[in-house]
Design a protein around this motif. Structure first.
Motif, short mmCIF file in Angstrom:
data_model
loop_
_atom_site.label_atom_id
_atom_site.label_comp_id
_atom_site.label_asym_id
_atom_site.label_seq_id
_atom_site.Cartn_x
_atom_site.Cartn_y
_atom_site.Cartn_z
N LEU A 96 0.84 -1.20 0.00
CA LEU A 96 0.00 0.00 0.00
C LEU A 96 0.88 1.25 0.00
CD1 LEU A 96 -3.07 0.44 0.06
CD2 LEU A 96 -2.88 0.82 2.52
N PRO A 97 1.07 1.86 -1.20
CA PRO A 97 1.90 3.07 -1.30
C PRO A 97 1.20 4.28 -0.69
CG PRO A 97 1.01 2.47 -3.45
CD PRO A 97 0.56 1.41 -2.49
N PRO A 98 1.92 5.39 -0.53
CA PRO A 98 1.32 6.60 0.05
C PRO A 98 0.05 7.02 -0.68
CG PRO A 98 3.68 6.88 -0.18
CD PRO A 98 3.33 5.58 -0.87
N GLY A 99 -0.98 7.34 0.10
CA GLY A 99 -2.24 7.81 -0.46
C GLY A 99 -3.16 6.73 -0.99
N ALA A 100 -2.71 5.48 -1.04
CA ALA A 100 -3.56 4.40 -1.56
C ALA A 100 -4.51 3.89 -0.48
CB ALA A 100 -2.69 3.26 -2.07
N MET A 101 -5.61 3.24 -0.92
CA MET A 101 -6.61 2.71 0.00
C MET A 101 -7.04 1.30 -0.41
SD MET A 101 -9.08 5.93 0.84
CE MET A 101 -9.47 6.31 -0.85
N GLU A 114 -5.40 3.47 -5.95
CA GLU A 114 -4.14 4.20 -5.84
C GLU A 114 -4.41 5.67 -5.52
OE1 GLU A 114 -1.45 2.60 -5.73
OE2 GLU A 114 -1.91 0.73 -6.75
N ALA A 115 -3.39 6.40 -5.12
CA ALA A 115 -3.53 7.81 -4.78
C ALA A 115 -4.09 8.63 -5.94
CB ALA A 115 -2.18 8.38 -4.34
N ASN A 116 -3.82 8.21 -7.20
CA ASN A 116 -4.31 8.92 -8.38
C ASN A 116 -5.73 8.51 -8.78
OD1 ASN A 116 -4.05 6.43 -9.57
ND2 ASN A 116 -2.42 7.02 -10.98
#
Length: 143
Positions: A96-101, A114-116
């Motif tokens: 789970l990278p930064p900003g991901a859910m 993902e964060a995007n």
């Protein structure tokens, strides 16, 4: 996901940190009445956190779960597992990278956003990401 009185859902990380937050929404079914509940909080590193506790009686049905990485630069390995009478079962892990859910939606299963905003497969080949448990808490299969 339906939980019995001896079952709860736990979250843990691959290293120390409290940057992963969760929010869960569920329905308790006593057999004669329904009641709605929610829980929320943060990870405790490699110590398992009960994110959906076992129901006091009857069953608890998880409707929605969201787990978010709030760290601005660190990718966590997040593990969700079923705990049955103190025994960890069926662990599922995601990077789970930064900003991901990570999301669980009843009837739809697991997904990762993902964060995007892009959706990522939950990682179960040939399945929707739903895991079925029998009454003893053992995996009956993936759908």
């Amino acid at each position: 996901m339906r939980l019995l009185t001896t079952q709860k859902i736990q979250l843990l990380l691959d290293s120390a940190g409290t940057d992963v937050e969760y929010s869960a929404h569920y329905v308790d079914d006593s057999g004669t009445a329904l009641s709605y509940g929610a829980s929320g909080g943060a990870s405790d590193g490699t110590t398992a956190v009960d994110i959906v506790a076992a129901p006091g009686s009857g069953t608890r049905v998880l409707r929605y779960l969201e787990i978010a990485n709030k760290h601005n630069s660190f990718t966590w390995t997040v593990t969700i597992r079923l705990n049955v009478s103190g025994t960890a079962r069926c662990p599922r892990s995601w990077s789970l990278p930064p900003g991901a859910m990570i999301h669980y939606i009843e009837g739809e299963g697991w997904s990762v956003t993902e964060a995007n905003g892009a959706k990522r497969s939950p990682g179960l080949a040939g399945s929707t990401g739903s895991i079925l448990f029998n009454t003893a808490g053992a995996v009956d299969g993936a759908v």
